[in-house]
Enzyme design. Sequence first.
Site, PDB file in Angstrom:
ATOM      1  N   ASP A 241      -3.114 -11.669  -3.032  1.00 17.64           N
ATOM      2  CA  ASP A 241      -1.939 -10.801  -2.937  1.00 17.64           C
ATOM      3  C   ASP A 241      -2.061  -9.962  -1.665  1.00 17.64           C
ATOM      4  OD1 ASP A 241       0.544  -9.817  -3.581  1.00 17.64           O
ATOM      5  OD2 ASP A 241      -0.043  -8.949  -5.499  1.00 17.64           O
TER       6      ASP A 241
ATOM      7  N   VAL B 274      -1.471  -6.532  -1.353  1.00 15.38           N
ATOM      8  CA  VAL B 274      -2.062  -5.202  -1.488  1.00 15.38           C
ATOM      9  C   VAL B 274      -2.489  -4.942  -2.929  1.00 15.38           C
ATOM     10  CG1 VAL B 274       0.198  -4.052  -1.812  1.00 15.38           C
ATOM     11  CG2 VAL B 274      -1.749  -2.739  -0.924  1.00 15.38           C
TER      12      VAL B 274
ATOM     13  N   ASP C  64      -2.677  -2.048  -5.027  1.00 16.20           N
ATOM     14  CA  ASP C  64      -2.198  -0.666  -5.068  1.00 16.20           C
ATOM     15  C   ASP C  64      -2.614  -0.078  -6.413  1.00 16.20           C
ATOM     16  OD1 ASP C  64      -0.581   1.663  -5.184  1.00 16.20           O
ATOM     17  OD2 ASP C  64       0.813   0.808  -3.749  1.00 16.20           O
TER      18      ASP C  64
ATOM     19  N   ARG D  82      -3.059  -1.826  -9.066  1.00 16.22           N
ATOM     20  CA  ARG D  82      -3.868  -2.889  -9.688  1.00 16.22           C
ATOM     21  C   ARG D  82      -3.218  -3.498 -10.935  1.00 16.22           C
ATOM     22  NH1 ARG D  82     -10.197  -1.980  -9.153  1.00 16.22           N
ATOM     23  NH2 ARG D  82      -9.627  -2.432  -7.003  1.00 16.22           N
ATOM     24  N   THR D  83      -2.028  -3.041 -11.310  1.00 18.05           N
ATOM     25  CA  THR D  83      -1.410  -3.581 -12.536  1.00 18.05           C
ATOM     26  C   THR D  83      -0.994  -5.043 -12.367  1.00 18.05           C
ATOM     27  OG1 THR D  83       0.651  -2.538 -11.830  1.00 18.05           O
ATOM     28  CG2 THR D  83      -0.600  -1.422 -13.538  1.00 18.05           C
TER      29      THR D  83
ATOM     30  N   LYS E  77      -5.928  -0.239  -1.449  1.00 17.76           N
ATOM     31  CA  LYS E  77      -5.764   1.209  -1.309  1.00 17.76           C
ATOM     32  C   LYS E  77      -6.850   1.918  -2.095  1.00 17.76           C
ATOM     33  CE  LYS E  77      -0.819   1.373  -0.402  1.00 17.76           C
ATOM     34  NZ  LYS E  77       0.488   1.900  -0.856  1.00 17.76           N
TER      35      LYS E  77
ATOM     36  N   TRP F 237       1.879   4.688   2.457  1.00 14.83           N
ATOM     37  CA  TRP F 237       2.889   3.627   2.456  1.00 14.83           C
ATOM     38  C   TRP F 237       2.533   2.607   3.544  1.00 14.83           C
ATOM     39  CZ3 TRP F 237       8.879   4.669   3.279  1.00 14.83           C
ATOM     40  CH2 TRP F 237       9.587   3.533   2.867  1.00 14.83           C
TER      41      TRP F 237
ATOM     42  N   TYR G 139       4.881  -3.557   6.203  1.00 11.75           N
ATOM     43  CA  TYR G 139       4.489  -4.917   6.586  1.00 11.75           C
ATOM     44  C   TYR G 139       5.502  -5.512   7.556  1.00 11.75           C
ATOM     45  CZ  TYR G 139       0.807  -4.838   3.128  1.00 11.75           C
ATOM     46  OH  TYR G 139      -0.336  -4.513   2.443  1.00 11.75           O
TER      47      TYR G 139
END
Lengths: 175, 175
Positions: free
Chosen positions: A94, A96, A98, A100-101, A126, A151, A154
């Site tokens: 993936d 990022v 972020d 993690r969900t 992150k 933030w 990309y």
Amino acid sequence: MDKYWFTYDDIHRTVRDLAGRVKASGFETDAIVAIGSGGYIPARILRTYINKPIWAVGISYYDENDNPTDNPRKMQWIDEVERKLAGKRILLVDEVDDSRTTLEYCIRELLSHKPAEVAVAVLHNKRKEKRGTLPPEVTRYFTGLDIEDRWVKYPWDAVDIDEQDANAAAARTRA
Amino acid sequence: MDKYWFTYDDIHRTVRDLAGRVKASGFETDAIVAIGSGGYIPARILRTYINKPIWAVGISYYDENDNPTDNPRKMQWIDEVERKLAGKRILLVDEVDDSRTTLEYCIRELLSHKPAEVAVAVLHNKRKEKRGTLPPEVTRYFTGLDIEDRWVKYPWDAVDIDEQDANAAAARTRA
């Protein structure tokens, strides 16, 4: 400097570094699973360094009625791919990590199909408290770059790529 | 000058032009179908301009025993996506229309699931005699750039992205 601005070439070099870490670890990838749509570009570049098939999976944060939801939902999962997962060493990709969900959701789905191993490779991680957790079955976790909780802009989201490059250059000067 | 060398920014601008043509035509995209793995990067950039879900499909030119074959084979097609195709206006995306066999194969597969319309959008079309044909149901065909029948070096295939950029710059100077 509250945002990260990356050029495509920045991304490409980060994927190169990420691939180097995967290979240096000794992990033998059988297949790359790309989480769509953020993982598509990193996964495709990664294939230049780790030449394995890419299987794409899709996650939606909208429910059946197109209302936003906090819980990821399978959008595109492939019966054929699911059948192929058993016994395979999967590199889940993936852009990022972020909260993690999304990663946790995808890993749990993958694990239910009995792969030999699931390793995770993200372009950017992150540094922050995560809401999701990596299941203990995941013994390898690779990042291209560890970043602060800001933030990320990309390049593929840029309407004007010259503006993106200018912002990336300006951010580099400030850094 | 026997090869085309493109930078990522070249690709991004070509996708922007391609999206502009799709929108100017009045085609209302319901979903983007990306042919993997070449279509993943163009499709993801396209989503910045045409914000619709991306469904990924995979094509293999290897048979079940990993021997090369001339005939494309479904590698990743999604039951869930196939069910969703009925009545939808699909924009099928790939990086290059070369011999046209992959496109024809994918279009025929898509058509068998009764979409309302299938339009084709390719980053690059090679001006050459095609082995495949676009079925008459395809009434819209969009290209980002029409090019001669030469080898195309895409940035995502570069092991060294600086070398890719240097070759692209040199090719531009010669042109």
